[in-house]
Design a protein around this motif. Structure first.
Motif, mmCIF file in Angstrom:
data_model
loop_
_atom_site.group_PDB
_atom_site.id
_atom_site.type_symbol
_atom_site.label_atom_id
_atom_site.label_comp_id
_atom_site.label_asym_id
_atom_site.label_seq_id
_atom_site.Cartn_x
_atom_site.Cartn_y
_atom_site.Cartn_z
ATOM 1 N N ARG A 150 0.857 -1.193 0.000
ATOM 2 C CA ARG A 150 0.000 0.000 0.000
ATOM 3 C C ARG A 150 0.882 1.228 0.000
ATOM 4 O O ARG A 150 1.804 1.337 0.803
ATOM 5 C CB ARG A 150 -0.901 -0.032 1.236
ATOM 6 N N THR A 151 0.623 2.158 -0.923
ATOM 7 C CA THR A 151 1.403 3.392 -0.978
ATOM 8 C C THR A 151 0.701 4.498 -0.197
ATOM 9 O O THR A 151 -0.530 4.572 -0.151
ATOM 10 C CB THR A 151 1.641 3.852 -2.423
ATOM 11 N N PHE A 152 1.524 5.345 0.398
ATOM 12 C CA PHE A 152 1.053 6.479 1.185
ATOM 13 C C PHE A 152 1.871 7.703 0.797
ATOM 14 O O PHE A 152 3.060 7.777 1.107
ATOM 15 C CB PHE A 152 1.238 6.215 2.684
ATOM 16 N N PRO A 153 1.268 8.669 0.123
ATOM 17 C CA PRO A 153 2.005 9.888 -0.234
ATOM 18 C C PRO A 153 1.883 10.956 0.853
ATOM 19 O O PRO A 153 0.908 10.984 1.620
ATOM 20 C CB PRO A 153 1.293 10.347 -1.507
ATOM 21 N N VAL A 154 2.872 11.813 0.915
ATOM 22 C CA VAL A 154 2.805 12.988 1.782
ATOM 23 C C VAL A 154 3.625 14.092 1.122
ATOM 24 O O VAL A 154 4.679 13.836 0.548
ATOM 25 C CB VAL A 154 3.299 12.697 3.226
ATOM 26 N N ASP A 155 3.098 15.300 1.177
ATOM 27 C CA ASP A 155 3.814 16.458 0.645
ATOM 28 C C ASP A 155 4.533 17.174 1.776
ATOM 29 O O ASP A 155 3.988 17.334 2.873
ATOM 30 C CB ASP A 155 2.850 17.436 -0.024
#
Length: 156
Positions: free
Chosen positions: A121-126
Motif C-alpha cells: 500500500r502506498t502512502f504519499p505525503v507532501d
C-alpha cells in the motif's frame, strides 16, 4: 505508549533530533501526525537549501507507525520502499502532515483478508513550505500482511 509520550521520545531520537526535525503533534488515535524542519546551518546543502536527506528523514517512520497503531496485533507492517520527488528548493521552515483515514484502513483490511495475502500500500505525503507550496513529495510503500496464526480468523 501514549501519543504524547511517543512524540516527546521521538523528538529526542538522534536521527530526528540531529537533523533538526521536530514532531509537533501526534493525535491520541495515531491518525494524524505533524512534523516540521526548521532551516539551520547544519541541515542546509551546498546551495543553501534543506538537505534532501533531512527532508526524507522527516517522513520516514510515520506512515508505518500510524498504520501499526491502528491495526490490531494480528498484522505485520514493514516499510518496503520509499521515493522522494524534489519539486522546488526547500528554504525556511518546512512541514509535513500525515493523515490516516478509516477508508485507508478498510482498504488494508480488505486486501489482507485472504489467506497468505500480502498487500503493498502506498502512502504519499507532501512536504510544504510556510506558504503551503510543495517542496517535495514522498511516497512510502508499506508491506502489510496478517500474521500466520491469525490469517483464518474472521474480524481479527
Amino acid at each position: 505508549m501514549k501519543a504524547n509520550a511517543l512524540r516527546r521520545g521521538m523528538n529526542l531520537w538522534p536521527p530526528l533530533l540531529f537533523a533538526g526535525i521536530r514532531i509537533r503533534h501526534i493525535s491520541d488515535d495515531f491518525r494524524a501526525v505533524d512534523v516540521e524542519l526548521r532551516e539551520r546551518f547544519y541541515n542546509k546543502n551546498y546551495v543553501g537549501c534543506h538537505f534532501g536527506g533531512s527532508l526524507f528523514a522527516m517522513t520516514d517512520p510515520f506512515w508505518m507507525l500510524m498504520v501499526m497503531r491502528n491495526l490490531d496485533r494480528s498484522y505485520t507492517v514493514w516499510d518496503k520502499s520509499a521515493e522522494i520527488e524534489f519539486l522546488r528548493p526547500g528554504r525556511g521552515t518546512v512541514s509535513a502532515s500525515f493523515r490516516l483515514s478509516e477508508d485507508m484502513l478498510d482498504d488494508i483490511r480488505a486486501n489482507t483478508a485472504e489467506e497468505d495475502a500480502r498487500y503493498l500500500r502506498t502512502f504519499p505525503v507532501d512536504i510544504v513550505n510556510t506558504d503551503g507550496d510543495p517542496v517535495a513529495r514522498v511516497t512510502k510503500t508499506l508491506h502489510i500482511r496478517r500474521k500466520p496464526d491469525t490469517r483464518n480468523r474472521i474480524g481479527g
